[in-house]
Design a protein around this motif. Sequence first.
Motif, mmCIF file in Angstrom:
data_model
loop_
_atom_site.group_PDB
_atom_site.id
_atom_site.type_symbol
_atom_site.label_atom_id
_atom_site.label_comp_id
_atom_site.label_asym_id
_atom_site.label_seq_id
_atom_site.Cartn_x
_atom_site.Cartn_y
_atom_site.Cartn_z
ATOM 1 N N ARG A 79 -3.375 0.150 -13.916
ATOM 2 C CA ARG A 79 -3.878 0.687 -15.174
ATOM 3 C C ARG A 79 -4.272 -0.443 -16.122
ATOM 4 O O ARG A 79 -5.367 -0.455 -16.677
ATOM 5 C CB ARG A 79 -2.824 1.575 -15.842
ATOM 6 N N GLU A 139 0.925 1.204 -5.772
ATOM 7 C CA GLU A 139 0.501 2.023 -6.909
ATOM 8 C C GLU A 139 -0.552 3.062 -6.551
ATOM 9 O O GLU A 139 -0.709 4.042 -7.272
ATOM 10 C CB GLU A 139 -0.101 1.136 -8.009
ATOM 11 N N ILE A 140 -1.293 2.800 -5.491
ATOM 12 C CA ILE A 140 -2.386 3.701 -5.122
ATOM 13 C C ILE A 140 -2.366 3.969 -3.631
ATOM 14 O O ILE A 140 -1.753 3.238 -2.861
ATOM 15 C CB ILE A 140 -3.769 3.123 -5.517
ATOM 16 N N ARG A 141 -3.074 4.998 -3.264
ATOM 17 C CA ARG A 141 -3.238 5.326 -1.859
ATOM 18 C C ARG A 141 -4.576 4.727 -1.407
ATOM 19 O O ARG A 141 -5.634 5.217 -1.800
ATOM 20 C CB ARG A 141 -3.204 6.833 -1.683
ATOM 21 N N LEU A 182 -7.247 7.208 -12.585
ATOM 22 C CA LEU A 182 -5.917 7.082 -11.957
ATOM 23 C C LEU A 182 -5.510 8.326 -11.159
ATOM 24 O O LEU A 182 -4.977 8.179 -10.054
ATOM 25 C CB LEU A 182 -4.860 6.713 -12.995
ATOM 26 N N ARG A 186 -4.428 7.916 -7.196
ATOM 27 C CA ARG A 186 -3.003 8.135 -6.928
ATOM 28 C C ARG A 186 -2.760 9.443 -6.183
ATOM 29 O O ARG A 186 -1.646 9.706 -5.758
ATOM 30 C CB ARG A 186 -2.218 8.135 -8.243
ATOM 31 N N GLN A 188 -2.958 12.508 -7.411
ATOM 32 C CA GLN A 188 -2.193 13.450 -8.225
ATOM 33 C C GLN A 188 -2.920 14.759 -8.367
ATOM 34 O O GLN A 188 -4.088 14.867 -8.312
ATOM 35 C CB GLN A 188 -1.936 12.845 -9.615
#
Length: 188
Positions: A79, A139-141, A182, A186, A188
Amino acid sequence: MPERRRGAALEKALLDAAWDELTATGYAGFTMDAVVQRAGTSPPVLYRRWPDRDALVRATVAHVLEQARIDVPDTGSLREDVLTLMREINSTRVRLITLMNVHLAGYYQETGTRPGELLSPGGDDGGDVIFQRAAERGEIRPERLTERIKALPFDLLRHEILVTFAPVPDDVLEEIVDTVFLPLVRGQ
C-alpha cells in the motif's frame, strides 16, 4: 568561438533542443530542420543519429523520461509503496504527462503508436519490483497480478491528471489504492 560538443554532451543538447521544439510547436510543427536550428548544429549531425522525425521523437521522449526517472520506493508495505510512487508521479510529472499527451496527439494519430508504447517502451518503470517484494512478503496473491491490474493504479492516476490537468488530491490516490487496487490483488 563556441566549444564544439561531442558524444553524450552533443546528444543531450540535440535531445533537449528536440524536446524544446516539441513543447513549443507540438508535433504538427516539429521538424528536423527546426531542431537543427534550435540546437545550433547542422542537418548531418542530427540525421547521423536519427534518420527521421519518428525516430527523433521516440529518442526525445525516452530522454525526457530518463531525466524524470523516479526511484522505486521500499516502505515495507505494498500500500505505502504504491501510494509513495503515485504521490511522486503526482507531484513531479503532471506537467510532463499533460505536455506529452497534448503535444504528441498528432504523433499518435500519424504513426498509430499508442501513448503507452511511447511512454513505456520496454515495459517496466519499477512497478514490477514493488509487486515482487509484496508477493515475497505474502501481501498479495501473485496469480492475480495481470499486466492490466499492475498498471491499474497508475492508469487511474494518469486518467485523473488528463481530466483535470492538475495534481490529483491525496484522498483520491488513497481511494484508488484502497478501494480499487488492493482488493483486486489481495483477492478480497
